[in-house]
Each structure stands twice: as structure tokens, then as C-alpha cells.
Design a protein around this motif. Structure first.
Motif, PDB file in Angstrom:
ATOM      1  N   GLU A   1      82.449  54.225 134.437  1.00  0.00           N
ATOM      2  CA  GLU A   1      81.713  55.376 133.912  1.00  0.00           C
ATOM      3  C   GLU A   1      82.555  56.169 132.921  1.00  0.00           C
ATOM      4  OE1 GLU A   1      78.721  56.316 137.670  1.00  0.00           O
ATOM      5  OE2 GLU A   1      80.809  56.980 137.761  1.00  0.00           O
ATOM      6  N   VAL A   2      83.851  56.243 133.171  1.00  0.00           N
ATOM      7  CA  VAL A   2      84.752  56.881 132.211  1.00  0.00           C
ATOM      8  C   VAL A   2      84.741  56.131 130.880  1.00  0.00           C
ATOM      9  CG1 VAL A   2      87.192  57.355 131.691  1.00  0.00           C
ATOM     10  CG2 VAL A   2      86.265  57.887 133.963  1.00  0.00           C
ATOM     11  N   ALA A   3      84.837  54.794 130.943  1.00  0.00           N
ATOM     12  CA  ALA A   3      84.836  53.982 129.731  1.00  0.00           C
ATOM     13  C   ALA A   3      83.533  54.141 128.953  1.00  0.00           C
ATOM     14  CB  ALA A   3      85.068  52.514 130.086  1.00  0.00           C
ATOM     15  N   GLU A   4      82.412  54.173 129.658  1.00  0.00           N
ATOM     16  CA  GLU A   4      81.113  54.337 128.998  1.00  0.00           C
ATOM     17  C   GLU A   4      81.004  55.702 128.326  1.00  0.00           C
ATOM     18  OE1 GLU A   4      78.409  53.706 132.162  1.00  0.00           O
ATOM     19  OE2 GLU A   4      78.615  51.512 132.153  1.00  0.00           O
ATOM     20  N   ALA A   5      81.503  56.748 129.003  1.00  0.00           N
ATOM     21  CA  ALA A   5      81.475  58.087 128.418  1.00  0.00           C
ATOM     22  C   ALA A   5      82.349  58.147 127.167  1.00  0.00           C
ATOM     23  CB  ALA A   5      81.945  59.109 129.449  1.00  0.00           C
ATOM     24  N   ALA A   6      83.538  57.563 127.242  1.00  0.00           N
ATOM     25  CA  ALA A   6      84.445  57.565 126.088  1.00  0.00           C
ATOM     26  C   ALA A   6      83.828  56.838 124.902  1.00  0.00           C
ATOM     27  CB  ALA A   6      85.775  56.932 126.464  1.00  0.00           C
ATOM     28  N   ALA A   7      83.217  55.699 125.165  1.00  0.00           N
ATOM     29  CA  ALA A   7      82.603  54.922 124.082  1.00  0.00           C
ATOM     30  C   ALA A   7      81.499  55.715 123.397  1.00  0.00           C
ATOM     31  CB  ALA A   7      82.056  53.611 124.634  1.00  0.00           C
ATOM     32  N   ARG A   8      80.732  56.474 124.165  1.00  0.00           N
ATOM     33  CA  ARG A   8      79.656  57.276 123.572  1.00  0.00           C
ATOM     34  C   ARG A   8      80.213  58.384 122.688  1.00  0.00           C
ATOM     35  NH1 ARG A   8      74.762  60.344 125.045  1.00  0.00           N
ATOM     36  NH2 ARG A   8      73.799  60.608 122.979  1.00  0.00           N
TER      37      ARG A   8
ATOM     38  N   ARG B   1      79.633  61.845 133.741  1.00  0.00           N
ATOM     39  CA  ARG B   1      78.618  60.807 133.946  1.00  0.00           C
ATOM     40  C   ARG B   1      77.329  61.107 133.185  1.00  0.00           C
ATOM     41  NH1 ARG B   1      79.055  60.782 140.435  1.00  0.00           N
ATOM     42  NH2 ARG B   1      78.995  63.000 139.920  1.00  0.00           N
ATOM     43  N   LYS B   2      77.141  62.359 132.769  1.00  0.00           N
ATOM     44  CA  LYS B   2      75.940  62.735 132.030  1.00  0.00           C
ATOM     45  C   LYS B   2      76.027  62.355 130.550  1.00  0.00           C
ATOM     46  CE  LYS B   2      74.847  66.761 134.931  1.00  0.00           C
ATOM     47  NZ  LYS B   2      74.637  68.238 134.922  1.00  0.00           N
ATOM     48  N   ILE B   3      77.237  62.061 130.091  1.00  0.00           N
ATOM     49  CA  ILE B   3      77.430  61.822 128.653  1.00  0.00           C
ATOM     50  C   ILE B   3      76.596  60.645 128.163  1.00  0.00           C
ATOM     51  CG2 ILE B   3      79.134  61.095 126.925  1.00  0.00           C
ATOM     52  CD1 ILE B   3      81.193  62.809 128.427  1.00  0.00           C
ATOM     53  N   ARG B   4      76.496  59.595 128.972  1.00  0.00           N
ATOM     54  CA  ARG B   4      75.722  58.420 128.574  1.00  0.00           C
ATOM     55  C   ARG B   4      74.218  58.680 128.617  1.00  0.00           C
ATOM     56  NH1 ARG B   4      77.374  54.423 125.672  1.00  0.00           N
ATOM     57  NH2 ARG B   4      76.032  52.946 126.757  1.00  0.00           N
ATOM     58  N   GLN B   5      73.798  59.696 129.349  1.00  0.00           N
ATOM     59  CA  GLN B   5      72.378  59.935 129.567  1.00  0.00           C
ATOM     60  C   GLN B   5      71.788  60.985 128.636  1.00  0.00           C
ATOM     61  OE1 GLN B   5      72.479  61.191 133.634  1.00  0.00           O
ATOM     62  NE2 GLN B   5      73.408  59.290 134.370  1.00  0.00           N
ATOM     63  N   GLU B   6      72.589  61.994 128.308  1.00  0.00           N
ATOM     64  CA  GLU B   6      72.087  63.138 127.543  1.00  0.00           C
ATOM     65  C   GLU B   6      71.816  62.774 126.079  1.00  0.00           C
ATOM     66  OE1 GLU B   6      71.335  66.020 128.763  1.00  0.00           O
ATOM     67  OE2 GLU B   6      72.697  66.585 130.378  1.00  0.00           O
ATOM     68  N   LYS B   7      70.834  63.456 125.503  1.00  0.00           N
ATOM     69  CA  LYS B   7      70.644  63.368 124.059  1.00  0.00           C
ATOM     70  C   LYS B   7      71.811  64.056 123.367  1.00  0.00           C
ATOM     71  CE  LYS B   7      65.583  63.472 124.379  1.00  0.00           C
ATOM     72  NZ  LYS B   7      64.354  64.223 124.002  1.00  0.00           N
ATOM     73  N   ALA B   8      72.116  63.622 122.175  1.00  0.00           N
ATOM     74  CA  ALA B   8      73.260  64.178 121.452  1.00  0.00           C
ATOM     75  C   ALA B   8      73.157  65.695 121.324  1.00  0.00           C
ATOM     76  CB  ALA B   8      73.375  63.531 120.073  1.00  0.00           C
ATOM     77  N   ALA B   9      71.959  66.203 121.085  1.00  0.00           N
ATOM     78  CA  ALA B   9      71.761  67.642 120.899  1.00  0.00           C
ATOM     79  C   ALA B   9      72.014  68.424 122.180  1.00  0.00           C
ATOM     80  CB  ALA B   9      70.352  67.916 120.398  1.00  0.00           C
ATOM     81  N   ASP B  10      71.938  67.764 123.328  1.00  0.00           N
ATOM     82  CA  ASP B  10      72.120  68.448 124.606  1.00  0.00           C
ATOM     83  C   ASP B  10      73.544  68.370 125.137  1.00  0.00           C
ATOM     84  OD1 ASP B  10      69.405  69.113 124.666  1.00  0.00           O
ATOM     85  OD2 ASP B  10      68.868  67.230 125.666  1.00  0.00           O
ATOM     86  N   LEU B  11      74.390  67.605 124.476  1.00  0.00           N
ATOM     87  CA  LEU B  11      75.778  67.493 124.912  1.00  0.00           C
ATOM     88  C   LEU B  11      76.553  68.763 124.556  1.00  0.00           C
ATOM     89  CD1 LEU B  11      76.578  63.823 123.822  1.00  0.00           C
ATOM     90  CD2 LEU B  11      76.351  64.660 126.167  1.00  0.00           C
TER      91      LEU B  11
END
Length: 251
Positions: free
Chosen positions: A153-160, A101-111
Motif C-alpha cells: 500500500e505504501v508503494a501504491e501510494a508513492a506511485a500515485r 491508504r486513501k491516496i490510491r482511492q481519492e480524486k486528485a482534487a480531494d487529496l
């Protein structure tokens, strides 16, 4: 491969095994998902909610992905999956304890994993939080009910995580098909390929396998139904091929 109390090795073929336990194990649906989502050579992939890690292990033992990121929120499952990957010699599998669930929220550098992946797969919880009574065993409750995440939320994370035209592959119960298609559309993932799974010809489908693409054009290909049993009740020829060395018990 060192085992903890309550763990055992389940052979998957090719001389390799996956560590399973009463709390963290897999079903035939997991094997079907691994087969339907098999990466192409050199692809960068992720599985969301990897559990004991079977899907990444089958990807790497039967295919040739470059890197695989296996995300799991439960620490014990992560530790088991790491030992399975190390025992199989799969240095390309990176098991990450992380809340998707954090994938949509985090900055790319923090993933903890890169963006622009070719493939993301998930065997999500099949039942909404309000559907039925969750198991008193936490690991099973989270695997079966949407306690830690929803399909949206899974779909949103995958799309990101996916590159443009990258693939998202999942499996779900047929009764959730309308909800799944709506969630995928909202996330910018276009369903492109689907297959229904039946135990035998006289039974209604119990599962659907689906591939969607980020930014894909409208147009869904519905493939022939996968029958798990033949007319005699034996495992069908196609299922024998999907099981492969796992079914044959080869090492």
C-alpha cells in the motif's frame, strides 16, 4: 518551543531540534533514510508516515527542497511534528494528518497534497502483521508492525504521488527484499539503486536502503556496503559524515 508532558528536544544541528517522546521518536535508520533520500534543490517531496517529523526536518536543514508534505495517521505525532517544523522556521514543511491508504482511492482534487512530486520517502513498518507480537503501546505497534498499512500500500501510494521518473526511497530489513521488489514492480516502481547496511564487517546486513523510479528502466545499481562501525568498534568515518551536526551535538 513549547513542550508537553513527556516530551523533550533532540538537537539535530544548525541550531534546530525535533520534539520527541517515549511514544514518538526516531532511530539511526531514520537518519540513514533522510541522508539516502536527500532532495535536490527546489524539489517537491513527501514523506509517508513521518512520525515525529525528523526526515523532513533533516531534508530542510541540510538540503533545499521547495515544498515538503509530511503525512502521518497518528494525531499526536502530527501535532509534535508541526511544532518542530514551526520551531525550526520551516514554513515549507506541511504536516498532514492523513491515511496514506486513501491516496490510491481519492480524486486528485480531494487529496491534501499535489500529484507529480519529485520524491517520496518512507520508513515503513518492518514487520508484517502476523510476524511476532505487536507492542501493547499503540504508537510503537503501528511503527513496527503493518497495522495501519502494508508495504504494498505504501508503494501504491508513492506511485500515485510521483511524477514520471520521480523517485521513491525506503528502507527495510533484508529478509523482506523479495516481497518489497515484487510490491514495487506491481506499483510501477523500478528499483534503481540499493545499499546494504551492516554494523560491522563480520555481521550480516541489518538493513537495505533502496531507491526506485516511477516508470524507470530495468537495471539495479548495488552500491558498496555501508559499515556503521570500523574495525575497532568505533563509529565509521562514513557514518560520522551521515550523522553530521547531529552526532557532533552542534547548535
Amino acid at each position: 518551543m513549547q513542550l508537553q508532558y513527556g516530551e523533550r528536544l533532540e538537537p539535530i544541528g544548525g541550531g534546530r531540534s525535533v520534539i520527541v517522546s517515549q511514544q514518538y521518536r526516531f532511530t539511526t535508520d531514520t537518519i540513514l533514510l533522510a541522508d539516502y533520500s536527500m532532495p535536490q534543490k527546489g524539489e517537491h517531496c513527501a514523506e509517508l508516515g513521518t512520525g515525529c517529523g525528523l526526515v523532513p526536518l533533516l531534508w530542510c536543514s541540510r538540503g533545499a527542497p521547495a515544498e515538503v508534505y509530511a503525512l502521518e495517521i497518528q494525531p499526536q505525532a502530527c501535532e509534535m511534528a508541526r511544532r518542530s517544523a514551526a520551531g525550526g522556521g520551516f514554513s515549507q514543511i506541511h504536516v498532514l494528518q492523513y491515511d496514506l491508504r486513501k491516496i490510491r482511492q481519492e480524486k486528485a482534487a480531494d487529496l491534501p497534497l499535489p500529484l507529480g512530486l519529485d520524491l517520496v520517502a518512507c520508513n515503513p513498518p518492518y514487520q508484517p502483521r502476523t510476524d511476532g507480537c505487536p507492542s501493547p503501546q499503540e504508537s510503537l505497534a503501528e511503527a513496527r508492525h503493518e497495522l495501519s498499512c502494508t508495504f504494498a500500500e505504501v508503494a501504491e501510494a508513492a506511485a500515485r504521488l510521483l511524477r514520471w521518473r520521480g523517485r521513491f526511497v525506503c528502507c527495510l530489513r533484508p529478509q523482506r527484499m523479495p516481497e518489497a521488489f515484487a510490491a514495487l514492480s506491481n506499483a510501477g516502481l523500478e528499483p534503481k539503486r540499493m545499499r546494504l547496511v551492516q554494523h560491522r564487517l563480520q555481521k550480516a546486513p541489518s538493513l537495505f536502503l533502496l531507491e526506485a523510479r516511477r516508470g524507470g528502466r530495468p537495471g539495479l545499481k548495488v552500491e558498496p556496503v555501508l559499515l556503521m562501525e570500523d574495525a575497532t568498534g568505533a563509529v565509521s568515518h562514513e557514518m560520522e559524515k551521515i550523522y553530521g551536526p547531529y552526532r557532533e551535538g552542534k547548535y
